[in-house]
Structure formats: structure tokens, C-alpha cells
Design an enzyme around this catalytic site. Structure first.
Site, PDB file in Angstrom:
ATOM      1  N   LYS A   8     -10.518  22.360 -18.061  1.00  0.00           N
ATOM      2  CA  LYS A   8     -10.168  21.010 -17.593  1.00  0.00           C
ATOM      3  C   LYS A   8      -9.948  21.002 -16.091  1.00  0.00           C
ATOM      4  O   LYS A   8      -9.170  21.806 -15.564  1.00  0.00           O
ATOM      5  CB  LYS A   8      -8.888  20.534 -18.282  1.00  0.00           C
ATOM      6  CG  LYS A   8      -8.357  19.206 -17.758  1.00  0.00           C
ATOM      7  CD  LYS A   8      -7.224  18.671 -18.610  1.00  0.00           C
ATOM      8  CE  LYS A   8      -6.631  17.406 -18.042  1.00  0.00           C
ATOM      9  NZ  LYS A   8      -5.751  17.623 -16.886  1.00  0.00           N
ATOM     10  N   SER A  36       1.005  19.173 -23.665  1.00  0.00           N
ATOM     11  CA  SER A  36       1.098  19.820 -22.363  1.00  0.00           C
ATOM     12  C   SER A  36       2.039  21.017 -22.399  1.00  0.00           C
ATOM     13  O   SER A  36       3.043  21.012 -23.113  1.00  0.00           O
ATOM     14  CB  SER A  36       1.629  18.819 -21.332  1.00  0.00           C
ATOM     15  OG  SER A  36       2.053  19.475 -20.160  1.00  0.00           O
ATOM     16  N   TYR A  85      -1.340  26.199 -18.908  1.00  0.00           N
ATOM     17  CA  TYR A  85      -1.376  26.704 -17.541  1.00  0.00           C
ATOM     18  C   TYR A  85      -1.278  28.205 -17.639  1.00  0.00           C
ATOM     19  O   TYR A  85      -0.454  28.740 -18.398  1.00  0.00           O
ATOM     20  CB  TYR A  85      -0.186  26.192 -16.727  1.00  0.00           C
ATOM     21  CG  TYR A  85      -0.311  24.752 -16.311  1.00  0.00           C
ATOM     22  CD1 TYR A  85      -1.288  24.350 -15.404  1.00  0.00           C
ATOM     23  CD2 TYR A  85       0.568  23.799 -16.805  1.00  0.00           C
ATOM     24  CE1 TYR A  85      -1.392  23.023 -15.011  1.00  0.00           C
ATOM     25  CE2 TYR A  85       0.469  22.474 -16.419  1.00  0.00           C
ATOM     26  CZ  TYR A  85      -0.511  22.095 -15.522  1.00  0.00           C
ATOM     27  OH  TYR A  85      -0.617  20.789 -15.139  1.00  0.00           O
ATOM     28  N   HIS A 144      -7.168  15.498 -12.328  1.00  0.00           N
ATOM     29  CA  HIS A 144      -5.731  15.552 -12.592  1.00  0.00           C
ATOM     30  C   HIS A 144      -5.076  14.204 -12.260  1.00  0.00           C
ATOM     31  O   HIS A 144      -3.981  14.142 -11.685  1.00  0.00           O
ATOM     32  CB  HIS A 144      -5.093  16.679 -11.762  1.00  0.00           C
ATOM     33  CG  HIS A 144      -3.989  17.413 -12.478  1.00  0.00           C
ATOM     34  ND1 HIS A 144      -4.107  18.699 -12.926  1.00  0.00           N
ATOM     35  CD2 HIS A 144      -2.734  17.024 -12.830  1.00  0.00           C
ATOM     36  CE1 HIS A 144      -2.975  19.085 -13.500  1.00  0.00           C
ATOM     37  NE2 HIS A 144      -2.134  18.088 -13.465  1.00  0.00           N
ATOM     38  N   THR A 184      -6.165  24.281 -17.829  1.00  0.00           N
ATOM     39  CA  THR A 184      -6.247  23.486 -16.605  1.00  0.00           C
ATOM     40  C   THR A 184      -6.621  24.401 -15.449  1.00  0.00           C
ATOM     41  O   THR A 184      -5.907  25.356 -15.158  1.00  0.00           O
ATOM     42  CB  THR A 184      -4.897  22.809 -16.330  1.00  0.00           C
ATOM     43  OG1 THR A 184      -4.598  21.949 -17.423  1.00  0.00           O
ATOM     44  CG2 THR A 184      -4.941  22.004 -15.046  1.00  0.00           C
TER      45      THR A 184
END
Lengths: 364, 364, 364, 364
Positions: D231, D108, D132, D255, D158
Site C-alpha cells: 500500500k 490499522s 507497519y 496516504h 504500508t
């Protein structure tokens, strides 16, 4: 303490834990077995979002118009009676909160505050006047004239109370029949609008006006200097009647589950009514709105705006004007967030495909 | 205390909390896992109202006729056994209550009061006689002759008890087989009608008459001086059989969930039966009626009248004749209110569209 | 005490409250989250009866044949392992009970009693032998030859255990891998049939035979002197395969919810299998049968007979042979009652229309 | 102790009972009323298996490829933030576990470990980098270049976090806004990747990048040396958009129920997305996977692989690297078992007919 209340359910719990039980019960009660009261909330949960991603949601517009008047978010304050039962400033505090948040306040005929006091703070605020038709059409027409003079922008005629529903929680503690629904005010409070209209003789209001028809409403509308909204519509047939009677808007509601138990929840009735109306007039709704996602679902199904009843009362009970503002703020922030997370940037441009009933999710 | 009981559930709670458990269990019990007992109530909740507004509901008419006899509301007293288990005046008190409320009382073959005592207070009251066919057709015909002489207006033949259902609550405490269902009366009570008919020898009644066919019923009907109602119908096929046998009415019932567990709830079976009957005879129902909205739903689905079993027993247990009157009064007031709130003014003129099954609400 | 146990749930509660937890858990366990274990029972409740009245149900016939052998009621004893865990007489007691009640007993390969001891009391009783195919087809064929000599009437080949399901309740307490499912017998007990077959070397049985195909079964069937039943079928595709392999019957089962969690409940799978089979062979089922109405529902959907697993074990645990007899007796009496109450007089003549799925009840 | 944890729910209970409530809540939380959080799990239970028997399942292959990289089972580790909150070795331990189990680890952006430390142990492991998009496309492109150098095999962008969802459990205890989601790390931890990227000035990350569109993603993809996975897709419309933008795979996710409450559960959205994609790119999913049967259901509906988020965190919390390995091992064993019990031998060859929604089971 107040800062720890982060959703409308928190306000409900807080308010009901501190209010005198008689007053808490009065506002919380639904009719009979309270099935509709529960359905109003539960049926929102049966709708699922189909959110869209990557649509530039940096700028989101919540403002819309209702009957031509601008409001900063599509959530108004539904008419509810007797605000002074929960806060000494009553309807005035609620109206101030609505005004400061830039949205609509609808004053109830059963207010415990004079219409002039609420209207006095109005300026260009969007305030509506809720009307029960007592006795006859003429008295209703006089009331509308007064409302017009006070600066109210529209009249909301409640059509779902030919008689009062059976709210067991309230009836179990009722002592006397001081008004249309048998609820006795404490001695220091007055039904200010009713007394101004009818004096302290309650013989009129204690007899609900159950003989009314759509013809009566058509007469009222035709003579009204203000647009008229029919509140309490649950079927396509009645939506059609309201439009024929000249109403400027149809307001889907089951009176917060307080009238006939077992009717369609508001959100269940909305698609049928929206389809029948077909865009000829605006459609509003109340009943069960507790989160921003609830608001968004109702808008996706075709409501132009929604209204909150109990949540405003609970906000008022917890924190007066500030509490009501906080309740509206929570809904506003939640609505904005829900829009951003589903790829919507304007409350006036929400596709029907955003929402799907759980029974219709394709299983393939 | 009594005045605080404001709905039928209150009467049930109050009755069951004060009755001897053996007797409370006897009346409360359903068969096996009590699924049907629960379905009878739960399936009403799956029906939703589509109420109509502004239809002048100042005057509402609850009266109707059943087989030509006027009743003041479409809610009668279903046949239930052994009223003296819960109140020393037993069936007489229940019958007096029904008469004073202007509605129908149906006396059970398993009454603990002589038919003459109930009939003696009848005057022009609408009283029916419930009949189990013991032994043979001839004995049934003699019974009907007696019922005719006593002034009963119709005979309700129970068709769903070829054998007795398995009620675990009752069987768990049963000591002997003193009657058809193995329930032993306390020594000071008698099955008065059965003893009059058969003497104290229970050898006949302890053997349920399970060989009966629609031909037997047709013979009984053809010789009957009274109209015959077939009680216990749950299918279109049997509705047709009952009509062919000459019955004047079809009574949808699953014996209060006390016979075969897992059958259709009464309200679920009603649409199928009403459609099959097609208006040729009247259709009644019992099973699960606890509120005025339940009554209205059953009427909207095509029942001409509904009957209450346990609620009358619980009213009797709580307050004797007055208690039964109060139970009927609550239902009457709730029915009237529900009619007004849904725009209905006459129990004989209820559109089918008033009610929608929850699975059929349009989602659009 | 025993006389107060009036339904199969009573036997379950009584057995599980007195059994050593390890053994109670072993029999009670389902796989994983036990969804299928629960579905097996819950899905019966979703079927509703459409009972018919007045059809002369004085004489009711419960007897039928399975593969040509007469049984007094269409409820047999499913194969379950290790009866001596709950009663010192084990499978012999269970088999005696089945014989005395005139129904079928199916001996498990994992019995704790020698096949000869069970078969020795057989006479003309309908006894079946359940077979796991270990190692290879030849060993299975030898087993069938032995079963034939013992007098077993058919072989039930379990097809749904290529590997053992994950039963958390059992695994949580397991100490060693003494057999195919990792359950360790107490020292005084033996897997008698397996030891006779394989000796005490568990190297074969501890490796489930997961390479089998329908071709293997076809070879077994073609050489078998006994009819072969395929147990563990849940789909139309596998029903077809079983018939192609020459099986004389298809046995719908999910192994009591002990294999793959989340499969169709047995009663849900039954209609699909019955339709696919189309009367070419007999169809049986087990899984979730706890009342006579469950039996009747399965028969109405097309099962020729049903089998009980856990209920027999619980009867055995509570009262040995007598306990098993009592369990069968309860089901027999409940089935007879359910038939009478729904107008059915012969288990071989039950119309499909007797039962309707709740989702298909006409709402009109 | 660890050995008694035999399913993923055991790990969840164990982890949440020992973690600091602030951290347990952070990981456990869903948005708003947590309906989607619950739906993610509950909707798996609405799918039923149609298992096939006798298909030689001795050899079962769990390995597959994702974007051309071999993994030993179709279950990877979803990107989740801040592993050091639950274990001092954080993401490194999780990554080691994934590597040793032969499956994919997705790091992440909000990791508390440097990318180099995770990548350093990679060798030929399949590691992905979750991205992100902060600020602008250029910064994202620089990030992807770095990820490429570290050896990550793909970038997971994402797309469902234009703003951060409202997680009441977290917000109720939040003290400051140290990062995009307002969660404050304890002083000894760092958002290592973000700090490397942006320095300790959180002014960028504290303003979520909500203006992004599919065009931005298309630019990123076109310049990316690594395949890009979108995603957060829940609709056919967005699946189409992702493919048009050049994405190599579509990752169905909500999520973990942490963004918009009330959206489709992941498993409910999967069929629609799979159908829309039509095999053009690979489809993955996360959300609600807790058992091997869940994995098998998702694969049967068309997912090429599934990912676990919270279960990996809980495994890490309970036992560090070993705990994560154990969680993956449990899923692997359960998946293998479920495949064998349903007649499937290869994760790449699962028929759609293996799974049926409960509402579509044929009732006949």
C-alpha cells in the site's frame, strides 16, 4: 510565540504583521501587477512528485558543494538589500545564522552593514558578494579585489537590473531618490558598502548602469580573482552568453518578481536553462522557494542549490539571527523529510523523473 | 490626488468612482456576459516574457511610423464616442493631449466635438478619422473628402458594427433611441459630426448600415484620397479581404468587447492576423492594453502600434487634457522600462521570441 | 418589472426568488455535486467565435425545419415536467407561447395538463410528445398512437432515464414516492397524462423501466406512425445505435445535468455525436443554452436546433405565456444579433470554422 | 438528524462540526499545504463519463472478489488509526458495519482496539490487517503469524511511511511524542495492537523504520502465510518492484495526502500503475473517494476495488456502527445508480472507454 511558527508562510505573516508598512511593503513588493511574484510560487504547485518507496532512507545526505565549497544543505541566502530595516543587527545577524547552519550567505551591495563586519565573522564560511556594476568595469574590478581581500568566495553579478523595476507598493510611498531604486533609508542607517565605494554622493548609484553588455562582463570575469556567477538568467540564450563570458555558474532568477512583470517564473525557466547549460557550469535559482518540497523540485529539475530571499528577511524580522536559523532549519527539515518520503538519499543524486509537470501526467 | 494615480487601473477606479453611473457604465460596458471584455485583459496575462540581459539598453527608441507618419511611441488613442460625457472639453482635450505627447488621435464619428475644432489644433499632428458607413458608399466618400480637407491623415473604417452589440449595462438604463447605439446624449451635448453630416434627423443613423460588403469598402478605398484602415478584423480570412479591398492597414479589434461576446480576445487574434498579413500592410490592435508590458507583448506578436480606448476616457475624466497626457506618459514610461528590462532598444526591432504563450513553455 | 428582465439569467433570478423553494429547487437541481449542471453552461464559454465582417447581414433568416416541419427559429421548448408547479396555466401557457412564436413545443409525459388541452390549440403548430417507456413496448406503442391522433408531429423517447438521477436538493425535501422521480405533487395537481395512461395507481411509474434496450426501441420505431427522436445521447456509439434503431433524429442531452453527474456537457458531446451521425439524421441538443451566442455555437458545431428547458420554466414562472414568449424573443433577438455580428445570414448555412475551442486557438 | 445526511460530504461536515477540534484536525489533516489532499478529490472531477444508454440495467451486480474473497461491493474500509478518538466503540463498530455490509475492513496497526476483538466478530468476513514494519523483518513476520491466527485474510504493508509526513494542523497542537506520528492519545485509550506487540515502551515505534527496502518486503512475503498487499504505490517503477517482491496486490495511495505533499493524486497515479501491472496482480486505490461516481471512475481506470478512509471515520463519529453502515450504503446506492445511468451492469466488466480525461475530450 516563535515556537508556533512552523512553516515559512507563518514567518511571512508574522513579519508583515509587525513590520512598519513601508518596510514590509518594500520587501514584499513585486513589479506592476505582481503576476511574476505570484507565478514564482504558483508554478511550483504545477509540478508533481513521483515518489519511490522502500529505498532505505535512514541516512540522508543534504550536503553539497557550490563552486567547490561545502555547504550543509543546498539552500543559501540570496542577496537582499537593507537588512537593518527589519532588525538592528541586520546583515551581520543573517550572516551569522547562515554560518551557524553551515550554508552560504550572499551579501548585497545595498547592505546596511560594512562588508568587513560580515566578513569578520566568516572564518571558513561560504560567503559570496553580490555586485551591481556601477559606472564602469574598472570600479567593478576594484570592488571584486576588495571582496577577495574580505574573504568572499565568489562574486554574484546581477545582470537583470539595467534599470529598476516598477514596484507600485514602494513607489506609492517613496519620498526621495536616495539610491538606485528610489528607496530612502531612515536617517540612522547607511548603505555602508556603497558609501565605502562611492562616498555619500549618490549621483553614480542613482543612475543605473544600463549600458552594460556581455563583453563588459567578460572583461570583469577575465580579471577577477574570484569566480563570477551571473544572476538573473531566464533564457537559454543568456545562459549561453554567461558561459561564453566565462562565468562559473548561472543563477536563474527574476529578482523576486521585482523587475519585469510577466517573465517566466524562476522554476518555469529552470528546465530551459539547465538544458542549455548541459552541465558545463553549476546552475542555481531563487524565486518562490517556501517549502522543502519546493527545494526538492528545483533540485530535481537540475538546480545545484537554491537561494531564499524574502524568507530570510522575514526570519530576521521575527527573531534576528535565531529567526533566520529557524527558517533555514524548517527548510532543512522539510527537505530531508521530502527526500525520505520520495526515496532520495543524496541531494547530489536526484533523478529528473522524480518530478512531472501537471500537464504531462500520462492519462492513458 | 492625481499624483497618487500611478497606473492605468488607478485611473479606471478613480474615473468610475466619480463619473455619473450612466456614463461610467456606458464606457465600461461590454456585450452580454462581458466574457470578451475580460478576455481582452486576461489573455495578455497568458503571455510570458523571455527577457534578455546585458544588451546596452541605455538608449531606447520608442518612436515609429504608422502609414508613414512619425509618432513618438507606438500607442495611439483609439476612436471612442462622446468624450464630453466625461469632460466638458471632450475630444479637443484628448486630441491636444495626444498631440503634445506626439502620438496619434483618432476622432470618432460619434464625437461630441466638431471635426474642425479637433483638426484646428492639428498642425502636423497625426490625426485619423474614424468612419461608420451610414446609408451608402457615396456619403462615406463625401465624409472622407471632408476628413482630407480637415487634415486627417487616414480614415479608420469600422467594419465590425453592422448592428450594435447588446450591452446590458447600457440597455438597462436606456430611455430612447437617439442614435445608432440607442444611447441618449444629455440635452446640452450634440453628436456634432453626425449632425454636420446628416442634420438632426437621426433616421439614418438609427438604422445601422448592415448590408455592407468588402466590395463597398473596395469602392470607398479606390476613391479615397486618404489611406484606409479596416478596424475590427479578428480572422485571417478578413485580413485577406481587407488587403484585397485595398486597405493600407488592418486593425485587430473586437470593439472593446462591446460587439459579439465570445469572440477571440484581440491579443489572441493578433498572431493569426499577423501571419495572414505577412508584412503586406501594417497591423494595429486595441483591446485590453493597460500596461507597458501589454504594449510590448502586442508589438512582439507583430502589431506595429496599439491603441487605447477606455484608458484615455478615464484619463480625460480624471484630469482632462492633463489626465490623458498622464495616462499616455505612464504607458510610455512602462513600455520603455519593459523594453530595457527585456533587452530591447527599438520598438521596430522586437523579436517574436521575446514572448511565449504559457501553454507552450517547454517543460522538458 | 418584467420589462427590466433583459436576459435569461434575469428570468432565472426572478423566478427562483419568487417560487416556493421546493418547486424552485425541483427545477434548478442537478444531480449529486451538480458538476454537469455547471459544465453545461461553462463549456459554452470555452468556445470562441471567429466572426466575419462585411458580409451583408441586413437580411437574416432564422427559420429552419425539424423533421420537415418549419420553425421560425432553431430554438424549441424541451420537455420538462409539471409546469403547473410554477404557473396555474401550466403546459398550455407554454405551448401557446411556443406556437405564437412559431417554434416547437415538446410535451412531457409528466405534464400536469392533459395532452388534449395542449394539442387542442395546436393547429399546424409543431408539437412533439416526449415519451418515457413504462412497463413494456406495447404500452409505449399505444401512447404513440394517441399522440398521433392528438396531432403531435414526432415522439421524443428519453433514453437516459433507466433510473432517476440523484438530485440532492429535491431528495432533501422529499416526503413520498408519488412518481418515478419521487417528487410529490401538491394535492390540486395531477400527472394528467400518466393518469390517463395508467390510472392513479403509480405502481408502474414508480418502478422505472430499466430493462430497455435498443432492440425495444427498434420495435417501437418500426411500429410508430410518427418519427422517433432518441433524446439523451452523449456518445458516438449511442448515436450509431439510435440510427440503427431507426430513429429519425438524435437529441444530445444529459437531462439538464439531472441524471449522471460527471458526464460530458451537452456542448462537449455534440462534436463527437455530429461526426458519428455524419448527416444521416438530424441532431438536436439541450443543456446550458442561455444566450443567443450559445445557440449559435451549438448550430456551428452541427446541431440543427437547440431546446431550452429551465429557461422556459422560469419565463413561465415570471410571466405565464407572455413570460415564455419573452424568453424566446430574447433568445431570438440575441441569436439574430450574434449572426449579424459574425457575418452569418442563414441558420442553415453556418460554417464550422465560426467556432474554435479555446485550447485550439493558434498561438504561433 | 441522521436521516438528513444524504451524501458523504454531509457526514464530513457533521462530524467535523461536532468532534473535538484536536481529533477532527487529526483526521482531516493533509501534509504541508494540503495540495495533495485537495488534488485527491479535485482530480476525480477532471474525469468525465461517456455513458451508454438502453443496455438493460435492471439487474446490476456490485459484488466482486479481492484476492479471492467475495465482497458485496468494491468499496472497502481503508486502514486508519485510532477509531476510539471519534466513537467509544472504535474499530469494533467500524468492523461490524463493514461485515454487515458484506465488505472488507482493514485494521490499522494503530488501532485503539485489540485485534482479537475485531477478529472475534469476523466469521467469514473479509478482514485485512495493516502492518507497519517496525524494527526488523522478524517482528513483522511474527505479526503476520498472529494476524493469520486471528483470521485476517491478507496483510496490507504500508510502504509510504519511512518517516511521518508533516501535518501542520496536527503538529500545531502536539504536546508529546507518544507514537510514530507524534500524536498523543487521551489517557483512557491505548494503541492496543502496538502495546500487545511492543509493550508500552514506545522507543521502537517512535523511531520510524526508514531503512527498509524491497528486499525486506520480499523476505516478508516469502515467509508470509497470508497474501501481502503493498500500500502506497504511486509509480510504475514501484508497482514493478512490488510485483517482483511477490506482493499479491498493489494498492495505489498517497496516504490520504498526509505524507509527501505534491505527489500525484491517487486517481492520477492509477492509470500509470494499472498499465504497468498489466493484470498480473490486483490493483486497489484509496484517496478522494466521496461519491459513487468516484468509485465508478476508479474502477473504469482499472482498480479492482477502492477503499475509504476519512468517510468511514466521519460515519463512525456521527453514528457509530450505524453511521459507517450508512456511509457505505450511500456509496453503494450511488455506485449502483451511476452504473445504471452509464449502462454498466457488472463491476467486473467496465470498459475503459467509460471515462475520459477532460483534456482529451475530442474538440474536432
Amino acid at each position: 510565540m516563535d515556537t508556533e511558527l512552523i512553516c515559512l508562510d507563518d514567518y511571512e505573516r508574522q513579519a508583515l504583521s509587525t513590520l512598519d508598512t513601508r518596510y514590509g511593503d518594500f520587501f514584499a513588493a513585486g513589479a506592476d501587477d505582481e503576476q511574476t511574484l505570484q507565478d514564482n510560487r504558483a508554478d511550483f504547485k504545477k509540478l508533481r512528485f513521483r515518489p519511490r518507496m522502500m529505498r532505505n532512507v535512514a541516512d540522508v545526505s543534504l550536503s553539497t558543494t557550490i563552486l567547490g565549497n561545502l555547504i550543509s544543505l543546498p539552500v543559501g541566502i540570496a542577496p537582499t538589500s537593507r537588512h537593518k530595516l527589519v532588525h538592528h543587527l541586520g546583515e551581520e545577524a543573517t550572516a551569522r545564522a547562515a554560518k551557524s547552519m553551515g550554508t552560504c550567505f550572499c551579501l548585497s551591495t545595498y547592505a546596511t552593514t560594512k562588508a568587513a563586519e560580515v566578513a569578520g565573522l566568516s572564518g571558513d564560511a561560504t560567503q559570496w558578494f553580490q555586485l551591481y556594476i556601477f559606472k564602469d568595469v574598472q570600479m567593478a574590478q576594484r570592488q571584486i579585489q576588495k571582496a577577495k581581500k574580505h574573504g568572499f568566495k565568489a562574486v554574484v553579478v546581477t545582470v537583470d537590473l539595467p534599470v529598476v523595476g516598477n514596484r507600485r507598493k514602494v513607489n506609492g510611498t517613496r519620498k526621495a531618490n536616495s539610491a538606485i531604486d528610489g528607496f530612502e533609508l531612515p536617517p540612522h542607517l547607511r548603505h555602508e558598502i556603497i558609501e565605502e565605494l562611492l562616498g555619500r554622493d549618490n549621483s553614480v548609484t542613482s543612475k543605473p548602469c544600463s549600458h552594460l553588455t556581455w563583453k563588459d562582463l567578460a572583461m570583469i570575469v577575465s580579471a577577477s580573482p574570484l569566480p563570477v556567477i551571473a544572476k538573473g538568467i531566464l533564457t537559454e540564450e543568456d545562459a549561453e552568453q554567461a558561459i561564453k563570458a566565462g562565468c562559473s555558474a548561472v543563477y536563474v532568477s527574476n529578482h523576486g518578481g521585482r523587475q519585469l512583470d510577466g517573465v517566466y517564473s524562476s522554476i518555469s525557466a529552470l528546465p530551459e536553462v539547465v538544458k542549455a547549460v548541459g552541465g558545463r557550469v553549476e546552475v542555481y535559482m531563487d524565486g518562490g522557494i517556501r517549502t522543502g518540497t519546493d527545494v526538492l523540485k528545483a533540485l530535481a529539475l537540475g538546480a545545484r542549490a537554491v537561494f531564499i530571499g524574502r524568507p530570510a528577511i522575514y526570519g530576521l524580522a521575527v527573531g534576528g539571527e535565531k529567526g533566520v536559523r529557524r527558517v533555514i532549519t524548517i527548510l532543512r527539515d522539510e527537505l530531508k523529510l521530502a527526500m525520505q518520503l520520495s526515496g532520495i538519499t543524496d541531494v547530489n543524486d536526484i533523478p529528473r523523473s522524480l518530478v512531472q509537470h501537471e500537464s504531462l501526467i500520462p492519462r492513458l
